[in-house]
Motif scaffolding. Structure first.
Motif, PDB file in Angstrom:
ATOM      1  N   ARG A  19       1.062  -1.164  -0.101  1.00 54.38           N
ATOM      2  CA  ARG A  19      -0.083   0.098  -0.039  1.00 54.38           C
ATOM      3  C   ARG A  19       0.885   1.185   0.202  1.00 54.38           C
ATOM      4  O   ARG A  19       0.628   2.407  -0.528  1.00 54.38           O
ATOM      5  CB  ARG A  19      -0.921  -0.198   0.928  1.00 54.38           C
ATOM      6  CG  ARG A  19      -2.163  -0.932   1.084  1.00 54.38           C
ATOM      7  CD  ARG A  19      -3.347  -0.789   1.799  1.00 54.38           C
ATOM      8  NE  ARG A  19      -4.321  -1.820   1.531  1.00 54.38           N
ATOM      9  CZ  ARG A  19      -5.172  -1.662   0.705  1.00 54.38           C
ATOM     10  NH1 ARG A  19      -4.970  -0.602  -0.063  1.00 54.38           N
ATOM     11  NH2 ARG A  19      -6.340  -2.694   0.401  1.00 54.38           N
ATOM     12  N   VAL A  20       1.998   1.341   0.682  1.00 54.04           N
ATOM     13  CA  VAL A  20       2.699   2.449   0.655  1.00 54.04           C
ATOM     14  C   VAL A  20       3.461   2.594  -0.751  1.00 54.04           C
ATOM     15  O   VAL A  20       3.800   3.741  -1.080  1.00 54.04           O
ATOM     16  CB  VAL A  20       4.014   2.309   1.825  1.00 54.04           C
ATOM     17  CG1 VAL A  20       4.898   3.343   1.719  1.00 54.04           C
ATOM     18  CG2 VAL A  20       3.164   2.347   3.196  1.00 54.04           C
ATOM     19  N   VAL A  21       3.821   1.458  -1.433  1.00 54.24           N
ATOM     20  CA  VAL A  21       4.334   1.481  -2.810  1.00 54.24           C
ATOM     21  C   VAL A  21       3.356   2.204  -3.592  1.00 54.24           C
ATOM     22  O   VAL A  21       3.377   3.288  -4.433  1.00 54.24           O
ATOM     23  CB  VAL A  21       4.830   0.164  -3.224  1.00 54.24           C
ATOM     24  CG1 VAL A  21       5.153   0.381  -4.832  1.00 54.24           C
ATOM     25  CG2 VAL A  21       6.176  -0.257  -2.354  1.00 54.24           C
ATOM     26  N   VAL A  33      11.979   2.197   4.063  1.00 56.06           N
ATOM     27  CA  VAL A  33      12.613   1.929   5.484  1.00 56.06           C
ATOM     28  C   VAL A  33      12.368   2.990   6.260  1.00 56.06           C
ATOM     29  O   VAL A  33      11.854   2.768   7.363  1.00 56.06           O
ATOM     30  CB  VAL A  33      14.356   1.802   5.065  1.00 56.06           C
ATOM     31  CG1 VAL A  33      14.786   1.600   6.600  1.00 56.06           C
ATOM     32  CG2 VAL A  33      14.684   0.613   4.402  1.00 56.06           C
ATOM     33  N   GLU A  34      12.357   4.204   5.818  1.00 60.45           N
ATOM     34  CA  GLU A  34      12.150   5.335   6.705  1.00 60.45           C
ATOM     35  C   GLU A  34      10.676   5.448   6.854  1.00 60.45           C
ATOM     36  O   GLU A  34      10.343   5.934   7.804  1.00 60.45           O
ATOM     37  CB  GLU A  34      12.708   6.814   5.843  1.00 60.45           C
ATOM     38  CG  GLU A  34      12.460   7.994   6.769  1.00 60.45           C
ATOM     39  CD  GLU A  34      13.116   9.134   6.107  1.00 60.45           C
ATOM     40  OE1 GLU A  34      12.730  10.283   6.534  1.00 60.45           O
ATOM     41  OE2 GLU A  34      13.774   8.921   5.139  1.00 60.45           O
ATOM     42  N   ARG A  35       9.998   5.282   5.933  1.00 61.72           N
ATOM     43  CA  ARG A  35       8.249   5.508   5.828  1.00 61.72           C
ATOM     44  C   ARG A  35       8.026   4.421   6.884  1.00 61.72           C
ATOM     45  O   ARG A  35       6.933   4.710   7.536  1.00 61.72           O
ATOM     46  CB  ARG A  35       7.921   5.199   4.490  1.00 61.72           C
ATOM     47  CG  ARG A  35       6.507   5.458   4.382  1.00 61.72           C
ATOM     48  CD  ARG A  35       5.802   6.940   4.519  1.00 61.72           C
ATOM     49  NE  ARG A  35       4.239   6.763   4.537  1.00 61.72           N
ATOM     50  CZ  ARG A  35       3.416   6.395   4.987  1.00 61.72           C
ATOM     51  NH1 ARG A  35       3.600   5.783   6.108  1.00 61.72           N
ATOM     52  NH2 ARG A  35       2.062   6.186   4.665  1.00 61.72           N
ATOM     53  N   LEU A  36       8.422   3.059   6.738  1.00 65.05           N
ATOM     54  CA  LEU A  36       7.627   2.038   7.584  1.00 65.05           C
ATOM     55  C   LEU A  36       8.434   1.803   8.478  1.00 65.05           C
ATOM     56  O   LEU A  36       7.817   0.766   9.531  1.00 65.05           O
ATOM     57  CB  LEU A  36       7.619   0.657   6.577  1.00 65.05           C
ATOM     58  CG  LEU A  36       6.675   0.942   5.466  1.00 65.05           C
ATOM     59  CD1 LEU A  36       6.809   0.070   4.460  1.00 65.05           C
ATOM     60  CD2 LEU A  36       5.177   0.737   5.936  1.00 65.05           C
ATOM     61  N   GLY A  37       9.761   2.190   9.004  1.00 65.41           N
ATOM     62  CA  GLY A  37      10.572   1.772  10.217  1.00 65.41           C
ATOM     63  C   GLY A  37      10.917   0.228  10.292  1.00 65.41           C
ATOM     64  O   GLY A  37      10.933  -0.385  11.312  1.00 65.41           O
ATOM     65  N   VAL A  75       7.129   0.612  -8.159  1.00 66.08           N
ATOM     66  CA  VAL A  75       5.719   0.974  -8.407  1.00 66.08           C
ATOM     67  C   VAL A  75       4.674  -0.327  -8.308  1.00 66.08           C
ATOM     68  O   VAL A  75       5.400  -1.351  -8.608  1.00 66.08           O
ATOM     69  CB  VAL A  75       5.491   1.704  -9.608  1.00 66.08           C
ATOM     70  CG1 VAL A  75       6.432   3.190  -9.973  1.00 66.08           C
ATOM     71  CG2 VAL A  75       6.063   0.945 -10.997  1.00 66.08           C
ATOM     72  N   VAL A  76       3.464   0.004  -8.178  1.00 65.15           N
ATOM     73  CA  VAL A  76       2.671  -1.230  -8.177  1.00 65.15           C
ATOM     74  C   VAL A  76       2.480  -1.694  -9.768  1.00 65.15           C
ATOM     75  O   VAL A  76       2.195  -0.830 -10.514  1.00 65.15           O
ATOM     76  CB  VAL A  76       1.487  -0.802  -7.358  1.00 65.15           C
ATOM     77  CG1 VAL A  76       0.450  -1.785  -7.550  1.00 65.15           C
ATOM     78  CG2 VAL A  76       1.898  -0.602  -5.865  1.00 65.15           C
ATOM     79  N   CYS A 172      -1.565  12.990  -5.719  1.00 62.90           N
ATOM     80  CA  CYS A 172      -1.527  11.789  -6.200  1.00 62.90           C
ATOM     81  C   CYS A 172      -2.514  10.897  -5.768  1.00 62.90           C
ATOM     82  O   CYS A 172      -2.797  10.771  -4.312  1.00 62.90           O
ATOM     83  CB  CYS A 172      -0.067  11.334  -6.270  1.00 62.90           C
ATOM     84  SG  CYS A 172       1.187  12.400  -7.146  1.00 62.90           S
ATOM     85  N   GLN A 173      -3.067  10.044  -6.522  1.00 58.04           N
ATOM     86  CA  GLN A 173      -4.041   8.965  -5.878  1.00 58.04           C
ATOM     87  C   GLN A 173      -3.180   7.460  -6.322  1.00 58.04           C
ATOM     88  O   GLN A 173      -3.241   7.224  -7.498  1.00 58.04           O
ATOM     89  CB  GLN A 173      -5.280   8.937  -6.394  1.00 58.04           C
ATOM     90  CG  GLN A 173      -6.027  10.129  -5.945  1.00 58.04           C
ATOM     91  CD  GLN A 173      -7.137  10.551  -6.742  1.00 58.04           C
ATOM     92  OE1 GLN A 173      -7.100  11.147  -7.725  1.00 58.04           O
ATOM     93  NE2 GLN A 173      -8.390   9.832  -6.612  1.00 58.04           N
ATOM     94  N   GLY A 174      -2.648   6.989  -5.459  1.00 61.73           N
ATOM     95  CA  GLY A 174      -2.094   5.372  -5.687  1.00 61.73           C
ATOM     96  C   GLY A 174      -3.005   4.280  -5.844  1.00 61.73           C
ATOM     97  O   GLY A 174      -2.415   3.225  -6.306  1.00 61.73           O
ATOM     98  N   HIS A 175      -4.179   4.505  -5.757  1.00 63.89           N
ATOM     99  CA  HIS A 175      -5.038   3.377  -5.496  1.00 63.89           C
ATOM    100  C   HIS A 175      -6.482   3.986  -6.218  1.00 63.89           C
ATOM    101  O   HIS A 175      -6.936   5.040  -5.737  1.00 63.89           O
ATOM    102  CB  HIS A 175      -5.193   2.544  -4.490  1.00 63.89           C
ATOM    103  CG  HIS A 175      -6.322   1.520  -4.508  1.00 63.89           C
ATOM    104  ND1 HIS A 175      -6.236   0.702  -5.559  1.00 63.89           N
ATOM    105  CD2 HIS A 175      -7.359   1.229  -3.497  1.00 63.89           C
ATOM    106  CE1 HIS A 175      -7.332  -0.175  -5.272  1.00 63.89           C
ATOM    107  NE2 HIS A 175      -8.135   0.190  -4.170  1.00 63.89           N
ATOM    108  N   CYS A 176      -7.296   3.377  -6.811  1.00 72.29           N
ATOM    109  CA  CYS A 176      -8.519   3.744  -7.524  1.00 72.29           C
ATOM    110  C   CYS A 176      -9.430   2.526  -7.363  1.00 72.29           C
ATOM    111  O   CYS A 176      -9.112   1.477  -8.030  1.00 72.29           O
ATOM    112  CB  CYS A 176      -8.443   4.445  -8.672  1.00 72.29           C
ATOM    113  SG  CYS A 176     -10.277   4.709  -9.208  1.00 72.29           S
TER     114      CYS A 176
END
Length: 238
Positions: A19-21, A33-37, A75-76, A172-176
């Protein structure tokens, strides 16, 4: 014997990575790494697994190159978006085809308009609470869209004096949830873009869509700033 809770935790972490990707891609391993810890080792294991399953795909990272292998950003993939899609995707497509075939194209446009009218009604108070500034309203819209599963994000773009694309925010919308339906019925994207313009109080421009094969839906939101008046020289009294 492996603790089943470990498998559950691994699966949830894998879903978070996907989901973060989806939300931030193209995104590098260090950024994830930074985003998810997570540790880099753990993160690479999840990304490698998602790649092996065809859910994410690499792109060459932008920016200055370093020695060694080219840096990758992730990217997804199309398959990944299908995995993220909701179960009613195919049902919605069948319903809209029925509407178009029995009532005509105008009925599809009316459906799209009604759909985004409900979205506007839900979001209006949240955006009104932050004032009239387009940038602040965009941030509020990002929060609302993310809560509805669109994996939204925003970042400033443009520099003073550069008219292309101008000063603004890139939404930006990464999912629709209706990505594949919108590929056949662009009226859904058009109605959503018009709704964004009304909610944000400025004319926005849709630059890319998942429905057209891009890895993210991208909307440019101009953020006009007040232009100071041109100084005038007073005439000396004669």
């Amino acid at each position: 014997m492996v603790n089943p809770d470990v498998h559950v935790l691994e699966s949830r972490t894998r879903d978070r990575v996907l989901r973060v990707v989806s939300q931030e891609g193209p995104v590098s391993i260090p950024a994830l790494v930074e985003r998810l810890g997570l540790t880099e080792t753990a993160l690479r294991r999840h990304v490698d697994g998602l790649h092996a399953d065809g859910l994410v795909e690499p792109r060459e990272a932008s920016g200055p190159r370093r020695r060694g292998r080219p840096a990758k950003a992730w990217v997804v993939s199309e398959q990944g978006h299908r995995a993220l899609a909701s179960d009613y995707d195919h049902l919605a497509g069948d319903a809209l085809r029925f509407v178009r075939d029995t009532l005509g194209e105008d009925a599809v446009q009316q459906f799209a308009a009604r759909r985004v009218a409900a979205l506007e009604a839900r979001y209006a108070d949240r955006l009104a609470a932050v004032g009239d500034a387009p940038a602040a309203r965009t941030d509020a819209l990002v929060d609302a869209l993310t809560a509805d599963g669109y994996a939204a994000s925003a970042r400033p773009v443009g520099t003073p004096g550069n008219s292309a694309p101008g000063i603004g925010v890139q939404l930006c919308q990464g999912h629709c949830p209706v990505q594949h339906v919108a590929a056949e019925f662009p009226e859904l994207c058009e109605a959503e873009t018009e709704a964004f313009s009304r909610l944000l109080g400025v004319h926005v421009q849709r630059l890319a869509t998942l429905a057209h094969g891009d890895h993210v839906c991208t909307t440019f939101v101009p953020t006009p700033t007040a232009v100071p008046p041109t100084p005038t020289t007073e005439r000396a009294s004669s």
